[in-house]
Design a protein around this motif. Structure first.
Motif, PDB file in Angstrom:
ATOM      1  N   LEU A 161       0.834  -1.195   0.000  1.00  0.00           N
ATOM      2  CA  LEU A 161       0.000   0.000   0.000  1.00  0.00           C
ATOM      3  C   LEU A 161       0.872   1.248   0.000  1.00  0.00           C
ATOM      4  N   ALA A 162       0.327   2.315  -0.568  1.00  0.00           N
ATOM      5  CA  ALA A 162       0.951   3.635  -0.508  1.00  0.00           C
ATOM      6  C   ALA A 162      -0.133   4.668  -0.762  1.00  0.00           C
ATOM      7  N   HIS A 163       0.109   5.881  -0.345  1.00  0.00           N
ATOM      8  CA  HIS A 163      -0.786   6.967  -0.714  1.00  0.00           C
ATOM      9  C   HIS A 163      -0.648   7.191  -2.221  1.00  0.00           C
ATOM     10  N   PRO A 164      -1.740   7.405  -2.929  1.00  0.00           N
ATOM     11  CA  PRO A 164      -1.648   7.596  -4.382  1.00  0.00           C
ATOM     12  C   PRO A 164      -0.654   8.683  -4.798  1.00  0.00           C
ATOM     13  N   LYS A 165      -0.506   9.718  -3.974  1.00  0.00           N
ATOM     14  CA  LYS A 165       0.422  10.805  -4.317  1.00  0.00           C
ATOM     15  C   LYS A 165       1.881  10.444  -4.022  1.00  0.00           C
ATOM     16  N   HIS A 166       2.106   9.322  -3.347  1.00  0.00           N
ATOM     17  CA  HIS A 166       3.468   8.920  -2.999  1.00  0.00           C
ATOM     18  C   HIS A 166       4.017   7.831  -3.920  1.00  0.00           C
ATOM     19  N   ILE A 167       3.218   7.396  -4.884  1.00  0.00           N
ATOM     20  CA  ILE A 167       3.686   6.384  -5.829  1.00  0.00           C
ATOM     21  C   ILE A 167       4.817   6.967  -6.673  1.00  0.00           C
ATOM     22  N   LYS A 168       5.902   6.236  -6.804  1.00  0.00           N
ATOM     23  CA  LYS A 168       7.052   6.697  -7.587  1.00  0.00           C
ATOM     24  C   LYS A 168       7.186   5.855  -8.859  1.00  0.00           C
ATOM     25  N   ARG A 169       6.684   6.394  -9.952  1.00  0.00           N
ATOM     26  CA  ARG A 169       6.773   5.697 -11.232  1.00  0.00           C
ATOM     27  C   ARG A 169       8.161   5.893 -11.839  1.00  0.00           C
ATOM     28  N   ASN A 170       8.557   4.970 -12.695  1.00  0.00           N
ATOM     29  CA  ASN A 170       9.851   5.141 -13.364  1.00  0.00           C
ATOM     30  C   ASN A 170       9.778   6.190 -14.463  1.00  0.00           C
ATOM     31  N   ALA A 171       8.575   6.684 -14.774  1.00  0.00           N
ATOM     32  CA  ALA A 171       8.388   7.644 -15.862  1.00  0.00           C
ATOM     33  C   ALA A 171       8.382   9.092 -15.398  1.00  0.00           C
ATOM     34  N   SER A 225       8.938  14.691  -1.604  1.00  0.00           N
ATOM     35  CA  SER A 225       8.583  15.376  -2.851  1.00  0.00           C
ATOM     36  C   SER A 225       9.780  15.548  -3.769  1.00  0.00           C
ATOM     37  N   GLY A 226      10.973  15.580  -3.197  1.00  0.00           N
ATOM     38  CA  GLY A 226      12.178  15.738  -4.010  1.00  0.00           C
ATOM     39  C   GLY A 226      12.600  14.476  -4.722  1.00  0.00           C
ATOM     40  N   VAL A 227      12.006  13.343  -4.373  1.00  0.00           N
ATOM     41  CA  VAL A 227      12.263  12.084  -5.077  1.00  0.00           C
ATOM     42  C   VAL A 227      11.202  11.945  -6.162  1.00  0.00           C
ATOM     43  N   HIS A 228      11.644  11.839  -7.406  1.00  0.00           N
ATOM     44  CA  HIS A 228      10.715  11.849  -8.532  1.00  0.00           C
ATOM     45  C   HIS A 228      10.463  10.468  -9.124  1.00  0.00           C
TER      46      HIS A 228
END
Length: 354
Positions: A161-171, A225-228
């Motif tokens: 699980l994660a907050h939807p805004k915290h998901i880190k996509r490779n894109a 937030s600084g991790v994209h």
């Protein structure tokens, strides 16, 4: 020396499979061709991450506060000790959840074993190793599926699980981002040395310590937030997985070979010709998209393409977030974490400097 003796009634686990660990993966070029024949996916508004950018896991939004992360990973033995094999496979599977910025919540075991070849004690040892890692991660193995297989196979279907805004996509990497790698490289080389009976006890312990270290920083990094973007480096090697991030984000990645962290003894083994067949297949699949410095020889190229099993997280973050990212890695026990490159708006998809 790790020269496990094979007898008719107790064969070496690695002797029962044609490949091992994430080196078993279908080569990226072949996989891309196979997936090109898949029918176009129907749009689902709640599906935040599918297979469009070869990301680490699928993500489905449950509500405004929660997104479900789902992944599966399994492979054939990379080591001969059943318990260690189970630990490595489970750690590797859970890594995909961490790579999305999530926290694992549950797993299902995927088990394929040659019942008439392996002893019940060895098979039980594999399952116990996987369960031990899941216990360490604080999650249950809540079920699974098993088959009688020609080659031993073990892994997990893992959910997180994660907050939807915290998901880190490779894109979602950005131009100017710095690339930080969480673990040292060279697992494929050490596994090849093990199979040749030339890996010493220290080298074996180094390989086990790396491949059974849960990528827990991912769950923390996902909230920054600084991790994209985050991915984990596994069967396609550092070059292959860096390429996935660059291509998905529409950017150019630059790596510095001299800054890459290596497990002890890896470079020496590579110079001796101890490499995996998967490294060559990886290079053949990505060569057209990669520019290598003329100072990098064939051995160095093989190292860059070395398939990692349960490898480290590759993090794309803003320059001002680098210190915090490194601090998180180090505080979680990842002493090899290092800056290895950066992302730019123009240039070859992946460029490697000496």
């Amino acid at each position: 020396m790790n020269d496990t003796v094979s007898t008719p009634d107790k064969p070496r686990l690695t002797s029962l499979s044609h490949g091992g660990g994430c080196g078993c993966k279908i080569a990226p070029g072949v996989l891309s061709e196979l997936l090109s024949h898949m029918p176009a996916a129907q749009p689902y508004a709640a599906l935040l991450v599918g297979n469009e950018t070869s990301d680490d896991a699928a993500v489905y939004q449950l509500n405004e506060q929660q997104a479900l992360i789902a992944t599966t990973d399994f492979f054939m033995p990379i080591v001969d000790d059943p318990y260690d094999f189970g630990r490595i496979a489970a750690t590797n599977a859970l890594s995909d959840v961490y790579a999305m910025g999530g926290t694992p919540i549950m797993a299902l075991a995927l088990v394929g074993m040659p019942i008439n070849v392996l002893s019940k004690a060895d098979i039980a040892g594999i399952l116990q190793g996987g369960a031990a890692v899941c216990n360490q991660a604080g999650i249950p193995i809540a079920g699974g599926h098993s088959i009688d297989s020609v080659e031993p196979i073990y892994g997990l279907a893992a959910m997180g699980l994660a907050h939807p805004k915290h998901i880190k996509r490779n894109a979602d990497a950005q131009a100017g981002d710095v690339l930080v790698l969480g673990k040292a490289l060279g697992v494929g080389i050490l596994s090849a040395a093990l199979k040749k009976n030339i890996l010493g006890d220290d080298g074996y312990r180094s390989m086990i310590d790396s491949t059974t270290q849960l990528n827990t920083p991912g769950a923390i990094l996902g909230k920054l937030s600084g991790v994209h973007a985050i991915t984990d480096v596994t069967g396609f090697g550092l070059l292959g997985h860096t390429l996935e991030v660059a291509r998905a984000s529409g950017l150019s990645a630059r790596l510095r070979y001299s800054d890459l962290p290596w497990l002890e003894g890896v470079s020496e083994f590579a110079v001796q010709g101890v490499i995996t067949g998967a490294s060559g297949r990886n290079w053949d699949s990505i060569a057209e998209s990669v520019s290598l410095s003329s100072q990098l020889n064939e051995t160095m190229r093989a190292l860059l393409c070395d398939p990692q099993t349960s490898g480290g997280l590759l993090v794309a973050c803003a320059p001002e977030a680098v210190a915090e990212v490194l601090n998180i890695f180090h505080s979680e026990g990842f002493g090899h974490a290092a800056i290895v490159g950066e992302l730019h708006s123009e240039g070859p998809l992946v460029q490697v400097e000496a």
